[in-house]
Design a protein around this motif. Structure first.
Motif, PDB file in Angstrom:
ATOM      1  N   THR A 228       0.842  -1.190   0.000  1.00  0.00           N
ATOM      2  CA  THR A 228       0.000   0.000   0.000  1.00  0.00           C
ATOM      3  C   THR A 228       0.883   1.247   0.000  1.00  0.00           C
ATOM      4  OG1 THR A 228      -1.738   1.156   1.190  1.00  0.00           O
ATOM      5  CG2 THR A 228      -0.159  -0.014   2.526  1.00  0.00           C
ATOM      6  N   TYR A 229       0.280   2.372  -0.280  1.00  0.00           N
ATOM      7  CA  TYR A 229       1.005   3.636  -0.222  1.00  0.00           C
ATOM      8  C   TYR A 229       0.827   4.326   1.119  1.00  0.00           C
ATOM      9  CZ  TYR A 229       1.780   3.175  -5.185  1.00  0.00           C
ATOM     10  OH  TYR A 229       2.196   2.732  -6.405  1.00  0.00           O
ATOM     11  N   CYS A 230       0.025   3.775   2.002  1.00  0.00           N
ATOM     12  CA  CYS A 230      -0.164   4.404   3.312  1.00  0.00           C
ATOM     13  C   CYS A 230       0.924   3.947   4.274  1.00  0.00           C
ATOM     14  CB  CYS A 230      -1.566   4.124   3.842  1.00  0.00           C
ATOM     15  SG  CYS A 230      -1.931   2.396   4.118  1.00  0.00           S
ATOM     16  N   ARG A 231       0.937   4.498   5.460  1.00  0.00           N
ATOM     17  CA  ARG A 231       2.017   4.249   6.403  1.00  0.00           C
ATOM     18  C   ARG A 231       2.029   2.841   6.978  1.00  0.00           C
ATOM     19  NH1 ARG A 231       2.218   7.789  11.076  1.00  0.00           N
ATOM     20  NH2 ARG A 231       0.044   7.266  11.289  1.00  0.00           N
ATOM     21  N   ALA A 232       0.920   2.163   6.919  1.00  0.00           N
ATOM     22  CA  ALA A 232       0.831   0.808   7.462  1.00  0.00           C
ATOM     23  C   ALA A 232      -0.104   0.004   6.557  1.00  0.00           C
ATOM     24  CB  ALA A 232       0.301   0.869   8.894  1.00  0.00           C
ATOM     25  N   ALA A 233      -0.665  -1.041   7.076  1.00  0.00           N
ATOM     26  CA  ALA A 233      -1.601  -1.848   6.284  1.00  0.00           C
ATOM     27  C   ALA A 233      -2.858  -1.036   5.986  1.00  0.00           C
ATOM     28  CB  ALA A 233      -1.964  -3.115   7.055  1.00  0.00           C
ATOM     29  N   PRO A 234      -3.563  -1.340   4.889  1.00  0.00           N
ATOM     30  CA  PRO A 234      -4.800  -0.624   4.603  1.00  0.00           C
ATOM     31  C   PRO A 234      -5.752  -0.698   5.796  1.00  0.00           C
ATOM     32  CG  PRO A 234      -4.215  -2.023   2.764  1.00  0.00           C
ATOM     33  CD  PRO A 234      -3.270  -2.344   3.885  1.00  0.00           C
ATOM     34  N   GLY A 235      -6.396   0.405   6.090  1.00  0.00           N
ATOM     35  CA  GLY A 235      -7.340   0.454   7.197  1.00  0.00           C
ATOM     36  C   GLY A 235      -6.674   0.627   8.557  1.00  0.00           C
ATOM     37  N   TYR A 236      -5.374   0.929   8.583  1.00  0.00           N
ATOM     38  CA  TYR A 236      -4.663   1.023   9.859  1.00  0.00           C
ATOM     39  C   TYR A 236      -5.245   2.087  10.783  1.00  0.00           C
ATOM     40  CZ  TYR A 236      -2.332   5.381   8.562  1.00  0.00           C
ATOM     41  OH  TYR A 236      -2.084   6.678   8.207  1.00  0.00           O
ATOM     42  N   TRP A 237      -5.891   3.096  10.220  1.00  0.00           N
ATOM     43  CA  TRP A 237      -6.396   4.216  10.996  1.00  0.00           C
ATOM     44  C   TRP A 237      -7.589   3.851  11.872  1.00  0.00           C
ATOM     45  CZ3 TRP A 237      -6.063   3.921   5.733  1.00  0.00           C
ATOM     46  CH2 TRP A 237      -7.239   3.619   5.064  1.00  0.00           C
ATOM     47  N   VAL A 238      -8.190   2.674  11.693  1.00  0.00           N
ATOM     48  CA  VAL A 238      -9.329   2.310  12.522  1.00  0.00           C
ATOM     49  C   VAL A 238      -8.899   1.707  13.851  1.00  0.00           C
ATOM     50  CG1 VAL A 238     -10.880   1.984  10.569  1.00  0.00           C
ATOM     51  CG2 VAL A 238      -9.622   0.042  11.464  1.00  0.00           C
ATOM     52  N   THR A 239      -7.649   1.333  13.963  1.00  0.00           N
ATOM     53  CA  THR A 239      -7.134   0.751  15.199  1.00  0.00           C
ATOM     54  C   THR A 239      -6.655   1.860  16.142  1.00  0.00           C
ATOM     55  OG1 THR A 239      -6.388  -1.158  13.948  1.00  0.00           O
ATOM     56  CG2 THR A 239      -5.453  -0.881  16.133  1.00  0.00           C
ATOM     57  N   GLN A 240      -7.023   1.749  17.392  1.00  0.00           N
ATOM     58  CA  GLN A 240      -6.599   2.719  18.397  1.00  0.00           C
ATOM     59  C   GLN A 240      -5.078   2.676  18.511  1.00  0.00           C
ATOM     60  OE1 GLN A 240      -8.603   4.789  20.142  1.00  0.00           O
ATOM     61  NE2 GLN A 240      -6.895   5.700  21.198  1.00  0.00           N
ATOM     62  N   PRO A 241      -4.404   3.829  18.345  1.00  0.00           N
ATOM     63  CA  PRO A 241      -2.943   3.816  18.439  1.00  0.00           C
ATOM     64  C   PRO A 241      -2.473   3.529  19.879  1.00  0.00           C
ATOM     65  CG  PRO A 241      -3.763   6.058  18.179  1.00  0.00           C
ATOM     66  CD  PRO A 241      -4.928   5.139  18.048  1.00  0.00           C
ATOM     67  N   ALA A 242      -1.278   2.990  19.976  1.00  0.00           N
ATOM     68  CA  ALA A 242      -0.697   2.730  21.299  1.00  0.00           C
ATOM     69  C   ALA A 242      -0.440   4.060  21.995  1.00  0.00           C
ATOM     70  CB  ALA A 242       0.597   1.941  21.149  1.00  0.00           C
ATOM     71  N   VAL A 243      -0.705   4.098  23.264  1.00  0.00           N
ATOM     72  CA  VAL A 243      -0.487   5.320  24.043  1.00  0.00           C
ATOM     73  C   VAL A 243       0.889   5.218  24.700  1.00  0.00           C
ATOM     74  CG1 VAL A 243      -1.324   6.711  25.974  1.00  0.00           C
ATOM     75  CG2 VAL A 243      -2.954   5.551  24.473  1.00  0.00           C
ATOM     76  N   LEU A 244       1.711   6.244  24.487  1.00  0.00           N
ATOM     77  CA  LEU A 244       3.033   6.273  25.085  1.00  0.00           C
ATOM     78  C   LEU A 244       2.961   7.067  26.377  1.00  0.00           C
ATOM     79  CD1 LEU A 244       5.170   7.024  21.906  1.00  0.00           C
ATOM     80  CD2 LEU A 244       4.774   4.825  23.013  1.00  0.00           C
ATOM     81  N   LYS A 245       3.594   6.593  27.411  1.00  0.00           N
ATOM     82  CA  LYS A 245       3.592   7.295  28.692  1.00  0.00           C
ATOM     83  C   LYS A 245       4.916   8.021  28.842  1.00  0.00           C
ATOM     84  CE  LYS A 245       0.474   4.149  30.939  1.00  0.00           C
ATOM     85  NZ  LYS A 245       0.205   3.304  32.061  1.00  0.00           N
ATOM     86  N   ALA A 246       4.834   9.276  29.166  1.00  0.00           N
ATOM     87  CA  ALA A 246       6.040  10.088  29.357  1.00  0.00           C
ATOM     88  C   ALA A 246       6.611   9.842  30.743  1.00  0.00           C
ATOM     89  CB  ALA A 246       5.707  11.567  29.191  1.00  0.00           C
ATOM     90  N   GLY A 247       7.917   9.899  30.829  1.00  0.00           N
ATOM     91  CA  GLY A 247       8.573   9.770  32.131  1.00  0.00           C
ATOM     92  C   GLY A 247       8.591   8.340  32.620  1.00  0.00           C
ATOM     93  N   GLY A 248       8.896   8.144  33.812  1.00  0.00           N
ATOM     94  CA  GLY A 248       8.981   6.778  34.273  1.00  0.00           C
ATOM     95  C   GLY A 248       8.882   6.641  35.676  1.00  0.00           C
TER      96      GLY A 248
END
Length: 156
Positions: A136-156
């Motif tokens: 595909t020409y998109c950043r991931a597999a077709p339809g990737y935008w329907v999946t909730q992205p992983a949330v990154l936590k700042a700091g530790g």
């Protein structure tokens, strides 16, 4: 080995003819592809496109399904061998399989104008889906935008 394919509707539950044709086509497609979870919307699109491109498609697909039922054929290899001498049934068998695997109906040759009926759910990608991303020409597999992205936590 896939479970046996059975008629899509029982004799006790009448359906309108168009729904029965669609149900039978999906059951025939299950037999031909060996895939139990075919997308019904894709099946409707394939059936419509094949019906448009080949005048006798509906009649031939129904005859192929009836042949499989009458002879109790449970897999594509035996069905292909059984109808190998009948050019019309053999051709419709190959057109259905091709449409499901390629996601395209027809070609630019004799049948005229290829029509894309599916891309992401074309069965050709299922064989390698665990190792290769669908092209595909998109950043991931077709339809990737329907999946909730992983949330990154700042700091530790």
């Amino acid at each position: 080995m896939p479970p046996p394919v059975t008629p899509a509707a029982s004799a006790s539950s009448p359906q309108n003819p168009a729904n029965q044709q669609q149900s039978n086509f999906l059951a025939l497609s299950t037999l031909l592809t060996g895939t139990q979870k075919l997308n019904p919307r894709t099946g409707t699109r394939i059936y419509g496109a094949l019906s448009t491109q080949a005048i006798e498609f509906e009649k031939q697909a129904a005859a192929l399904w009836q042949y499989a039922l009458d002879h109790q054929i449970k897999d594509v290899d035996n069905l292909a061998a059984a109808v190998g001498n009948d050019s019309a049934l053999s051709l419709v068998l190959h057109r259905i399989i091709s449409a499901w695997y390629l996601g395209v109906v027809g070609d630019d040759g004799v049948t005229g104008g290829a029509k894309v009926v599916s891309f992401e759910s074309a069965l050709m990608f299922d064989q390698v889906r665990d190792a290769v991303v669908v092209p595909t020409y998109c950043r991931a597999a077709p339809g990737y935008w329907v999946t909730q992205p992983a949330v990154l936590k700042a700091g530790g």
